[in-house]
Enzyme design. Structure first.
Site, mmCIF file in Angstrom:
data_model
loop_
_atom_site.group_PDB
_atom_site.id
_atom_site.type_symbol
_atom_site.label_atom_id
_atom_site.label_comp_id
_atom_site.label_asym_id
_atom_site.label_seq_id
_atom_site.Cartn_x
_atom_site.Cartn_y
_atom_site.Cartn_z
ATOM 1 N N LYS A 134 0.886 -1.171 0.000
ATOM 2 C CA LYS A 134 0.000 0.000 0.000
ATOM 3 C C LYS A 134 0.922 1.218 0.000
ATOM 4 O O LYS A 134 1.440 1.628 1.036
ATOM 5 C CB LYS A 134 -0.881 -0.016 1.248
ATOM 6 C CG LYS A 134 -2.252 0.599 1.057
ATOM 7 C CD LYS A 134 -2.251 2.071 0.694
ATOM 8 C CE LYS A 134 -2.068 2.963 1.875
ATOM 9 N NZ LYS A 134 -1.814 4.363 1.517
ATOM 10 N N GLU A 179 9.362 1.178 11.237
ATOM 11 C CA GLU A 179 10.384 2.219 11.218
ATOM 12 C C GLU A 179 9.614 3.528 11.247
ATOM 13 O O GLU A 179 8.943 3.886 10.282
ATOM 14 C CB GLU A 179 11.242 2.062 9.956
ATOM 15 C CG GLU A 179 12.602 2.668 10.109
ATOM 16 C CD GLU A 179 12.707 3.944 9.340
ATOM 17 O OE1 GLU A 179 12.592 5.006 9.988
ATOM 18 O OE2 GLU A 179 12.873 3.893 8.120
ATOM 19 N N CYS A 200 13.434 10.490 7.701
ATOM 20 C CA CYS A 200 13.267 10.117 9.115
ATOM 21 C C CYS A 200 14.593 10.197 9.843
ATOM 22 O O CYS A 200 14.637 10.392 11.043
ATOM 23 C CB CYS A 200 12.663 8.723 9.233
ATOM 24 S SG CYS A 200 13.742 7.453 8.601
ATOM 25 N N GLU A 257 8.718 15.837 15.979
ATOM 26 C CA GLU A 257 9.230 15.659 14.614
ATOM 27 C C GLU A 257 8.505 16.635 13.678
ATOM 28 O O GLU A 257 7.277 16.644 13.618
ATOM 29 C CB GLU A 257 8.986 14.231 14.136
ATOM 30 C CG GLU A 257 9.542 13.999 12.729
ATOM 31 C CD GLU A 257 9.264 12.580 12.204
ATOM 32 O OE1 GLU A 257 10.219 11.903 11.829
ATOM 33 O OE2 GLU A 257 8.085 12.165 12.170
HETATM 34 N N1 LIG Z 1 9.733 7.911 7.398
HETATM 35 C C1 LIG Z 1 9.090 8.587 8.305
HETATM 36 O O1 LIG Z 1 9.431 8.582 9.442
HETATM 37 C C2 LIG Z 1 7.923 9.389 7.879
HETATM 38 C C3 LIG Z 1 7.292 10.247 8.763
HETATM 39 N N2 LIG Z 1 6.251 10.986 8.341
HETATM 40 C C4 LIG Z 1 5.644 11.917 9.293
HETATM 41 O O2 LIG Z 1 4.270 11.619 9.344
HETATM 42 C C5 LIG Z 1 3.512 12.790 9.090
HETATM 43 C C6 LIG Z 1 2.244 12.403 8.363
HETATM 44 O O3 LIG Z 1 2.546 11.911 7.063
HETATM 45 P P1 LIG Z 1 1.654 10.770 6.442
HETATM 46 O O4 LIG Z 1 2.014 10.458 5.058
HETATM 47 O O5 LIG Z 1 0.231 11.123 6.721
HETATM 48 O O6 LIG Z 1 2.168 9.550 7.323
HETATM 49 P P2 LIG Z 1 1.385 8.308 7.755
HETATM 50 O O7 LIG Z 1 2.196 7.580 8.737
HETATM 51 O O8 LIG Z 1 0.005 8.681 8.160
HETATM 52 O O9 LIG Z 1 1.259 7.483 6.389
HETATM 53 C C7 LIG Z 1 2.184 6.534 5.952
HETATM 54 C C8 LIG Z 1 1.438 5.404 5.267
HETATM 55 O O10 LIG Z 1 0.526 4.797 6.167
HETATM 56 C C9 LIG Z 1 -0.790 4.757 5.599
HETATM 57 N N3 LIG Z 1 -1.732 4.847 6.691
HETATM 58 C C10 LIG Z 1 -2.122 5.946 7.367
HETATM 59 N N4 LIG Z 1 -2.995 5.618 8.334
HETATM 60 C C11 LIG Z 1 -3.164 4.275 8.274
HETATM 61 C C12 LIG Z 1 -3.947 3.345 8.997
HETATM 62 N N5 LIG Z 1 -4.725 3.723 10.016
HETATM 63 N N6 LIG Z 1 -3.890 2.039 8.655
HETATM 64 C C13 LIG Z 1 -3.096 1.627 7.651
HETATM 65 N N7 LIG Z 1 -2.345 2.468 6.904
HETATM 66 C C14 LIG Z 1 -2.364 3.775 7.219
HETATM 67 C C15 LIG Z 1 -0.794 5.940 4.652
HETATM 68 O O11 LIG Z 1 -1.831 5.825 3.712
HETATM 69 C C16 LIG Z 1 0.598 5.857 4.070
HETATM 70 O O12 LIG Z 1 0.657 4.864 3.079
HETATM 71 C C17 LIG Z 1 4.423 13.680 8.282
HETATM 72 O O13 LIG Z 1 4.062 15.000 8.448
HETATM 73 C C18 LIG Z 1 5.755 13.353 8.865
HETATM 74 O O14 LIG Z 1 5.983 14.149 10.017
HETATM 75 C C19 LIG Z 1 5.773 10.859 7.074
HETATM 76 C C20 LIG Z 1 6.353 10.033 6.153
HETATM 77 C C21 LIG Z 1 7.510 9.246 6.500
HETATM 78 O O1 LIG Z 2 18.456 3.999 3.933
HETATM 79 C C1 LIG Z 2 17.362 3.563 4.306
HETATM 80 O O2 LIG Z 2 17.129 2.359 4.282
HETATM 81 C C2 LIG Z 2 16.292 4.459 4.772
HETATM 82 C C3 LIG Z 2 16.349 5.756 4.675
HETATM 83 C C4 LIG Z 2 15.310 6.697 5.051
HETATM 84 C C5 LIG Z 2 14.230 6.488 5.797
HETATM 85 O O3 LIG Z 2 14.013 5.327 6.401
HETATM 86 C C6 LIG Z 2 13.151 7.488 5.973
HETATM 87 O O4 LIG Z 2 13.391 8.662 5.713
HETATM 88 O O5 LIG Z 2 12.037 7.103 6.344
#
Ligand SMILES: NC(=O)C1=CN([C@@H]2O[C@H](COP(=O)(O)OP(=O)(O)OC[C@H]3O[C@@H](n4cnc5c(N)ncnc54)[C@H](O)[C@@H]3O)[C@@H](O)[C@H]2O)C=CC1
Ligand SMILES: O=C(O)/C=C/C=C(\O)C(=O)O
Length: 494
Positions: free
Chosen positions: A187, A263, A297, A398
């Site tokens: 997804k 993660e 992240c 964050e």
């Molecule tokens: N790598 C990381 O640590 C990331 C952190 N973020 C943080 O999260 C905040 C929100 O961004 P979003 O894209 O809305 O992150 P999110 O964590 O809500 O979404 C990530 C994924 O999870 C899915 N998702 C959301 N709610 C769900 C649920 N209840 N059940 C199953 N799947 C679900 C979303 O559709 C998307 O595919 C950002 O502002 C940022 O601060 C966002 C993206 C990556």
């Molecule tokens: O190098 C990786 O495997 C991952 C890099 C970055 C993230 O995990 C992220 O920004 O969420």
């Protein structure tokens, strides 16, 4: 100036189920935007609950079919072919990733797309060379037994992905899952559906059996994300994204006692000692703060600098920040947009909050002045603050934007306590030319990954993940096998 929308990506993005591209069965779709221009570049077909159930059933059938009876070397051959096909089609993946994210082409070309291929190739190597475990055991009757373990795939894996490194983070999960013999239902983020969909073409081109790799599009709650995590035929869930989303997914995973690998977010510290090479520290930390517009992240949003070099460091970070700007998309110093209007508003909310919390804005703090339709997207300025207290909201939560607060410190023990005083525990970076200090402070960090005199320097064989609110479990190299396989220990009385 360059516009990102190209006819090749102005289209409909389809679900990929059982080897076939499909529209959503309820006829629902949602728009897909280019974050740099803000313009709609396509429509994404939203998967219904029935579509998600079909994808999970296809994944189960594939496990019970040809895929499930392949030898490791047959699987490895296919997975290696996937890597080669991603490389052959790297221009297509690049166009799709840049259209979805607006990120600098240089970043996508050097990080996202090559890592997409490397994530398959590396796990093909790991699974081919993984030794088994065996013990000769003394038995009560004076004889012996041989204990050995066999690894089996866990089953159907749900892969839920974010938008910041769409192909990289998705393949980081799909690569090991397939190498271990599982099947997947992916997804992708609703913001970045294209590279996951494109990977379906690659799977078909290399002859991957139908149903091994499936993609369902949609949102989280009440949509494809929740349909997938609620499906009792999913055996385990791997997720990268926000901590609160992880909590919700974990509640779903509790039903049926299913395993999770998470993660999640971070509020990562960079620590600069007075004996650091400041050129290296400023270069490394400016990447850690501003690369991918701070949507990493692993990014650094808290920087602690030993007092004798504090003023100089702040002045040099200001200069570095001001070097990142919207410009030529091929320039590595190009600062791309944030992913969406919603995320830009969230980041700008923190920019305002920083001032309310007493910050001095060293540079940035708002939106850049850009004119023309090619810049109508979600840009913010790279921002550096001083004067924030360690306890301020901006220094604790964050933000996921191109910004950092810089705080001076005097003692090693003091900075270790400050860096560790966070509910997150993803990563840190230490900057010092004194290597015994580098090793000592790195070992004292309560994080999953700690760099010394570098940042985001990755060896895919190493353990990757975080503690506390930053996640559960480690992926990478052999560590991924702990999540993607079940062990059966066999005890044979000799
Ligand atoms: N790598 C990381 O640590 C990331 C952190 N973020 C943080 O999260 C905040 C929100 O961004 P979003 O894209 O809305 O992150 P999110 O964590 O809500 O979404 C990530 C994924 O999870 C899915 N998702 C959301 N709610 C769900 C649920 N209840 N059940 C199953 N799947 C679900 C979303 O559709 C998307 O595919 C950002 O502002 C940022 O601060 C966002 C993206 C990556
Ligand atoms: O190098 C990786 O495997 C991952 C890099 C970055 C993230 O995990 C992220 O920004 O969420």
């Amino acid at each position: 100036m360059t516009s990102y929308a190209s006819p090749a990506v102005t289209d409909t993005v389809l679900n990929f189920i059982d080897g076939t591209y499909r529209e959503g069965s309820e006829g629902k779709s949602f728009p897909n935007f280019n974050p740099a221009t803000g313009e709609q570049i396509g429509l994404v077909q939203e998967a219904s609950a029935d579509d998600v159930a079909d994808a999970v059933a296809a994944a189960r059938n594939a496990l019970n079919g040809r895929w499930g009876s392949m030898t490791t070397s047959e699987r490895v051959k296919l997975i290696t072919a996937v890597a080669a096909e991603i490389e052959r089609r790297s221009d297509d993946f690049l166009a799709a990733e840049v259209a979805d994210t607006g990120k600098p082409r240089a970043v996508a070309a050097h990080i996202d797309i090559p890592r997409g291929a490397a994530n398959f190739r590396m796990f093909a190597d790991v699974i081919s060379t993984m030794p088994g475990e065996s013990f000769i055991t003394d038995t009560p009757d004076g004889g012996q037994a041989n204990n050995y373990t066999v690894r089996k795939p866990k089953g159907v894996i749900a892969v839920i992905c974010p938008w910041n490194f769409p192909l990289l983070l998705m393949t980081w999960k799909v690569g090991p899952a397939l190498a271990c013999g599982n099947t997947v239902v992916v997804k992708p983020s609703e913001e970045t559906p294209r590279t996951a969909a494109l990977l379906g073409e690659v799977m078909n081109a290399v002859g991957m059996p139908d149903g091994v790799y499936n993609v369902v599009h949609g949102f989280g709650p009440g949509s494809a994300g929740e349909f997938l995590t609620s499906n009792s035929d999913v055996d385990a869930i791997t997720f990268t994204g926000e901590t609160r989303t992880g909590e919700k997914i974990m509640q779903k995973a509790a039903v049926g006692v299913r395993d999770v690998s998470f993660e999640l977010g971070g509020k990562n510290a960079g620590i600069v000692f007075a004996d650091a090479d400041l050129n290296k520290a400023v270069e490394g930390l400016s990447r850690a703060v501003f690369m991918n517009t701070g949507q990493v992240c692993l990014g650094t949003e808290r920087v602690y600098v030993e007092r004798p070099v504090y003023e100089e460091f702040v002045a040099r970070m200001k200069e570095a920040a001001e070097g990142f700007k919207p410009g030529a998309i091929d320039d590595p110093a190009y600062l791309g947009p944030l992913i969406s209007a919603e995320h830009r508003d969230k980041v700008l909310g923190y920019y305002r909050r920083a001032v309310e919390e007493g910050a001095t804005v060293v540079t940035g703090g708002g939106t850049p002045e850009l004119s023309g339709p090619e810049w109508a997207g979600f840009f913010v300025q790279p921002t550096v603050w001083t004067g924030l207290s360690h306890d301020s909201t901006v220094m604790r939560e964050e933000i996921f934007g191109p910004c950092c607060g810089v705080i001076p410190f005097d003692e090693e023990d003091e900075v270790i306590a400050l860096a560790n005083d966070s509910p997150y525990g993803l990563c840190a970076s230490i900057w010092s030319e004194n290597m015994s200090r580098g090793h000592r402070v790195a070992a004292a960090m309560d994080v999953g990954v700690c760099w010394v005199n570098s940042w985001f320097l990755r060896d895919l064989r190493t353990a990757f993940g975080g503690s506390g609110h930053s996640g559960i479990g480690r992926e990478g190299g052999v560590h991924s096998l702990e999540f993607y396989t079940e062990l059966t220990n066999i005890c044979v009385k000799l």
